[in-house]
Design an enzyme around this catalytic site. Structure first.
Site, short mmCIF file in Angstrom:
data_model
loop_
_atom_site.label_atom_id
_atom_site.label_comp_id
_atom_site.label_asym_id
_atom_site.label_seq_id
_atom_site.Cartn_x
_atom_site.Cartn_y
_atom_site.Cartn_z
N ASP A 1 0.83 -1.21 0.00
CA ASP A 1 0.00 0.00 0.00
C ASP A 1 0.87 1.27 0.00
O ASP A 1 1.70 1.45 0.89
CB ASP A 1 -0.89 -0.04 1.25
CG ASP A 1 -2.12 0.83 1.12
OD1 ASP A 1 -2.13 1.71 0.25
OD2 ASP A 1 -3.07 0.62 1.89
N GLU B 1 -2.11 1.31 -5.15
CA GLU B 1 -1.70 2.68 -5.40
C GLU B 1 -2.86 3.52 -5.94
O GLU B 1 -2.65 4.59 -6.47
CB GLU B 1 -0.48 2.73 -6.33
CG GLU B 1 -0.52 1.79 -7.51
CD GLU B 1 -1.40 2.29 -8.63
OE1 GLU B 1 -2.18 1.47 -9.16
OE2 GLU B 1 -1.33 3.48 -8.97
N ASP C 1 -10.53 3.83 -1.64
CA ASP C 1 -11.14 2.81 -0.78
C ASP C 1 -12.65 2.76 -0.96
O ASP C 1 -13.33 3.79 -1.07
CB ASP C 1 -10.83 3.10 0.68
CG ASP C 1 -9.37 2.88 1.03
OD1 ASP C 1 -8.64 2.32 0.19
OD2 ASP C 1 -8.96 3.28 2.13
#
Length: 525
Positions: free
Chosen positions: A278, A317, A338
């Protein structure tokens, strides 16, 4: 006369000494000015020491300044310092839609440091110490030069989109060893494993500090990662883990910056099968440009190949650069921010993926984020749309709910083998938007009837009739749009598990709001 002067001098001297003693006996707070740079250190229940930084300025009893969060400086509010007591607030804004959160800080000066407490809405108070620090402490480490770009060889893994479970959507920082074991048990016993879900992935907050040799360790929530991996493997499942190319993860835990090969070897020794990597704090060191991002992810891609263990490589990413994941050895790459457990988030993400559909192929997949099915924020129809849309996109299917307490309805959605088969089709062909192939992202946002088609390896075609609107409406597929006009067809409804009569030039169905009709159509023999 001389004796009298001497007595008087001694008296004055004694009074002065007493005054000095009284002065030094006064609380330090009465004399202190707290202007300066401070660090709030908290020992979290998992054993990590968390740090927050503040640049404070005192003027009388008023305190102003900033909270330092990565590259952001957030003004403090309501700041006061009086009689050794410090108080201020910090208001942050984030999320989708944006929401404000005010954290209250209070403390009392004890010597040269404060006994300090922070209180966030709806959470328990967090206690620690506020100590003097330097601005340099809040800066990221020095930039390590990125390697020259090269194409990392294909690792040969994830020939179909990975399926499994990830801890973040349901448990976030509460995940621990016992939870992962219980989820593995549930995955094996509930039918999830038989349906194809095999990865049990631990997201952020498992990390501890590095040891004297620089090896990453686990925190108190995960006393023995090797033993946990062995347990998951004993269930016929695989285990995944999480890190960041930056110095810190998104939750502020130890990242892999400068330790890529070392961490990859550690993961291999533990028996890890999957890595989610991440971006997070790498943004404080490297630029959001393909040259930097590709090189940074390439380092871990190379390291995983050298580790000696087959580890699926998942790039996170957020789609902020070109889709180059295959070049760095990535098996999947995030294409969006997200997801949240609501219709707006899920549909906005899922229906914006078509322009990059051509980048997928066996071993390399676009990743629109994890599933929210079963977490309670959407209706059953909306969750069926969720899984259907991800299947058309050939997206990884990573459940994000509590597998230990699934309802029968949740199970029926997550374990619909007909829909899963579309997602897992071995040909890896991309979806096509039929309703309006020329639509832009902006015009698609207003489109409520969406028709999708995806060719499958057996010569059949998956057809999706989606209703994004708030009222039921007919949605139609014209067979000429998919080169099936004039052919004798047979079709099966993949949610009703029943055959459907199709004839003529088109097929139409009345689709409930936020729902889908999903067909598998083939030429009748």
């Amino acid at each position: 006369m001389t004796q009298s002067v001497d007595v008087a001098f001694r008296a004055v001297k004694a009074i002065s000494c007493v005054a000095l003693l009284l002065l030094f006996a006064l609380p330090l707070a009465a004399q202190s000015n707290i202007t300066g740079f401070w660090v709030f250190r908290v020992t979290s229940p998992d054993g990590n020491i968390r740090e927050s930084f503040f640049d404070l300025k005192q003027d009388g009893q008023t305190v102003t300044g900033n909270a330092i969060q990565n590259t952001r400086q957030i003004p403090i509010g309501d700041g006061t310092f009086h009689d050794g007591t410090l108080h201020f607030t910090v208001t942050t804004t984030g999320g989708t839609p944006p929401q404000s959160r005010q954290v209250v800080y209070d403390g009392h000066l004890d010597g040269d440091k404060f006994t300090f407490t922070s209180q966030a809405p709806g959470r328990d108070a967090v206690k620690g110490t506020l100590e003097h620090s330097k601005p340099e402490a809040a800066l990221p480490p020095a930039r390590i030069s990125v390697p020259d770009l090269h194409d990392v060889p294909d690792n040969g893994f994830a020939r179909t989109p990975p399926m499994g479970w990830n801890s973040w959507n349901k448990f976030a920082g509460r995940v621990d060893d016992a939870t992962v074991r219980a989820v593995a048990d549930a995955m094996a016993s509930s039918g999830m494993k038989d349906a194809g879900y095999v990865y049990v992935n631990i997201d952020d907050t498992w990390e501890g500090p590095r040891d004297a040799q620089g090896n990453i360790t686990t925190n108190l929530k995960f006393p023995n990662m090797k033993a946990l991996a062995d347990y998951v493997h004993s269930k016929g499942l695989k285990i995944g883990i999480y890190s960041s190319p930056g110095p810190k993860t998104c939750a502020g835990y130890e990242g892999s910056y400068g330790h890529e090969e070392q961490d990859a070897k550690t993961y291999a020794a533990w028996g890890i099968d999957y890595l989610k990597y991440d971006w997070c704090s790498a943004e404080r060191i490297y630029a959001y440009v393909p040259a930097d991002m590709q090189a940074v992810y390439q380092k871990m891609g190379d390291a995983l190949l050298k580790s000696g263990r087959p580890i699926v490589y998942s790039l996170c990413e957020y789609g902020r650069a070109d889709v180059w994941g295959e070049k760095v050895g990535g098996n999947l790459w995030r294409t969006t921010g997200d997801i949240s457990d609501n219709w707006r988030s899920m549909s906005n993400i899922g229906f914006r993926q078509f322009d990059i559909a051509q980048y997928i192929k066996p071993g390399h997949w676009n990743d629109p984020d994890m599933l929210e099915i079963g977490n309670g924020g959407m209706t059953a129809d909306e969750y069926r749309t969720h899984l259907s849309l991800w299947a058309f996109l050939a997206a990884p299917l990573l459940a994000g709910n509590d597998l230990r307490s699934m309802t029968d309805e949740t199970k029926s959605i997550l374990m619909n083998k007909d829909v899963i088969a579309v997602d897992q089709d071995t040909a890896g062909k991309p979806v096509k938007r039929i309703s309006d192939p020329a639509a832009t992202v902006e015009t698609l946002a207003a489109e409520t009837a969406v028709v999708l088609a995806r060719p499958l390896s057996d010569g059949s075609m998956a057809i999706g009739l989606f209703n994004r609107g708030d009222q039921a409406q007919p949605v139609t597929i014209h067979w000429s749009a998919v080169d099936l006009a004039g052919k004798k067809l047979r079709a099966r409804d993949l949610w009703n598990h029943s055959d459907v009569s199709v004839s003529g030039d088109s097929y139409s169905a009345t689709v409930p709001p936020h729902s889908v009709v999903m067909l598998k159509v083939s030429i009748a023999k």
